[in-house]
Enzyme design. Structure first.
Site, PDB file in Angstrom:
ATOM      1  N   GLY A 260       0.690  -1.300  -0.090  1.00 61.62           N
ATOM      2  CA  GLY A 260       0.192   0.026   0.025  1.00 61.62           C
ATOM      3  C   GLY A 260       0.740   1.229   0.048  1.00 61.62           C
ATOM      4  N   GLY A 263       0.205   8.839   2.994  1.00 62.44           N
ATOM      5  CA  GLY A 263       0.755  10.169   3.129  1.00 62.44           C
ATOM      6  C   GLY A 263       2.282  10.204   3.668  1.00 62.44           C
ATOM      7  N   ASP A 375      -3.610   8.988  14.579  1.00 65.16           N
ATOM      8  CA  ASP A 375      -4.081   8.809  13.350  1.00 65.16           C
ATOM      9  C   ASP A 375      -4.612   7.527  13.032  1.00 65.16           C
ATOM     10  OD1 ASP A 375      -4.627   9.459  10.509  1.00 65.16           O
ATOM     11  OD2 ASP A 375      -2.668   8.922   9.733  1.00 65.16           O
TER      12      ASP A 375
END
Length: 521
Positions: A260, A263, A375
């Site tokens: 994957g 950011g 996050d």
């Protein structure tokens, strides 16, 4: 005269020896992360902390030397009896830390043995109220209950219990054989699902190919009236092949595929020299150009390496000074929660409860180590056969303060940010609890909300037992949000355990991630 001089020399020698030896017998150096308990004439006088300390010879006595670092004890198996009278052997590991050397010395004779005694007495009481099936499905709930009791008891001894884990549960031989037969049956069932899925995909590709051939023939027959060629849709691979400019090796790890991209960087599937799989995250170049980033990154690596437990992906290796910097974690085979929700939609109640308990337990372990995720979102939660796992914990803080994050205002993902992340207020573990509540909303199908729709209007989509937890987690005031321990206590026990916490279609997605990955050229 000669005798007087001799006596004088002897006195000088004795005095000199005393002066030389006095510091050695009076000065005590206490190592870092430890303390020493001092008694005078058999009574407690003080606790010496790390550094240089003075002890009066023949008057003061060091009663105890205490290590203040986190310790762990693996206790040998103990026999416990379930409610349905099945005798099983259970062993456990307890992580603890002395917080007050004085209490640890005087309040209990041996706190290590006392922890063991309390732990197994509590375990017998808990297991005595469960049948075998409930016991096998409630390991995490038992861990939470054990830790709650130990926290209360050991706090009086100057000891804090950080984590309790049941390591193995040995079943009697007849039950073990039955369990193995059930596991084989489940494996065959999942294999059948995979075969059916493969046959369905092959049939789709075949049908698309036939339509493409038919379309091409039609184009040839229809002079001047050509239709665009039809391309069959290939099945999306679980692991994306490496790109031409991707690295093939980092440190001692061979890279085989892409897992994957986010950011912060790209995640690759790596292989150790011993053929074990790891997930290798490579940081983007623009972050490495920030002068303080590597220092923060190195500090965060040191922090997250302390995090353990069943519900996180442990960091196994890292290189903050590499070009590019990277870190490797244990590879957890399974799709992200984000992929699951996109493909199957809202989760059933049993799956949702297991997800909530697993993520809350992971957050507890992360917060105990002084780390805030910052996050937490569905793409940072892996759905595995062994339960949910949190990834990328602690790494958001390495980005905090960089020029790139300052230009973006906040660290995190819109939709999961707590109010304090927008206002610049202090970030605390309560920040993660806000995101935790939002993740559960998404997993239950109550989010994302449509324009003009409030969370209150979507609460009816949530299981009744989760409404209170989610509502408290999403409080604007961080002080009103629950701790992970409170969430675990409120949600345990949840729905009655079933054969598998994952429904068949999600289990199939997990199994696909366990398939071998072809190495990239």
């Amino acid at each position: 005269m000669g005798d007087a001089m001799a006596v004088g020399w002897i006195v000088l020698i004795v005095v000199g020896a005393v002066i030389v030896l006095l510091p050695a017998v009076t000065v005590r150096v206490v190592p870092q992360a430890s303390c020493q308990v001092v008694e005078r004439f058999g009574r407690y006088t003080r606790t010496m902390n790390a550094g240089l300390n003075i002890v009066v010879p023949f008057i003061d006595r060091i009663r105890n030397r205490v290590d203040l670092r986190e310790q762990f004890n693996i206790y040998p198996p103990e026999s416990v009896i379930t409610e349905d009278r099945v005798v099983i052997d259970v062993d456990m590991i307890v992580y603890y830390q002395v917080t007050d050397g004085r209490y640890a010395t005087y309040e209990v004779d041996n706190y290590v043995q006392s922890i063991q005694l309390v732990a197994f007495n509590t375990l017998r009481n808990i297991v005595g109220g469960m049948d075998l099936q409930m016991l096998l499905a409630s390991r995490e709930e038992i861990n939470a209950a054990l830790r709650g009791v130990l926290d209360e008891r050991t706090s009086m001894w100057g000891v804090r219990v950080n984590q309790v884990e049941l390591k193995t549960i040995d079943l009697p031989e007849p039950l073990r054989r039955a369990e193995e037969e059930q596991m084989r049956a489940n494996s065959e069932k999942r294999a059948a699902i995979l075969r059916a899925e493969g046959e369905r995909q092959a049939a789709l590709v075949q049908a698309e190919t036939e339509r493409a051939v038919a379309a091409a023939r039609g184009d040839q027959d229809g002079a001047g009236d050509r239709k665009p060629a039809y391309t069959p849709a290939a099945r999306r691979p679980v692991h994306e092949p490496l790109h031409r400019d991707d690295p093939r090796r980092l440190g001692s790890y061979r890279l085989r595929a892409r897992l994957g991209q986010g950011g912060m960087g790209t995640v690759y599937l790596g292989v150790t020299p011993g053929e074990r799989l790891v997930a290798v995250k490579v940081i983007k170049k623009e972050f490495t150009e920030e002068p303080m980033f590597r220092k923060r990154f190195r500090r965060e690596i040191d922090s997250v390496q302390r995090v353990g437990g069943f519900h996180t992906a442990p960091v196994v290796d890292a290189d903050a000074d590499g070009d590019p910097p990277w870190l490797a974690t244990e590879y957890i085979p399974g799709p992200s929660l984000d992929d699951v929700l996109k493909q199957v939609g809202a989760l059933p109640t049993r799956t949702l409860y297991t997800l909530a308990l697993g993520v809350a337990d992971a957050l507890r372990g992360i917060h105990v180590c002084g780390i805030v995720h910052r996050d937490l979102k569905p793409s940072n939660i892996i759905v595995s056969g062994m339960g949910p796992r949190i990834i990328d914990f602690g790494l958001a803080r390495a980005l905090d303060g960089s020029k790139l994050t300052r230009s973006g205002h906040v660290v995190g993902t819109l939709g999961f940010l707590a109010p304090e992340q927008f206002t610049g207020a202090q970030i605390t573990p309560a920040t993660d609890m806000y995101a935790f509540g939002t993740v559960l909303c998404h997993a239950a199908g109550a989010a994302p909300l449509r324009d003009g729709e409030s969370l209150e209007s979507a609460l009816e989509l949530l299981p009744a037992g989760l409404v209170g937890v989610i509502t408290r987690c999403r409080e604007t005031d961080p002080a009103l949000r629950p701790l992970p321990d409170e969430v675990l206590k409120e949600l345990s026990p949840g729905p009655a355990p079933s054969e598998d916490w994952l429904p068949p279609h999600i289990r199939t997605m997990v199994d696909l991630h366990n398939r071998p990955t072809v190495s990239a050229p």
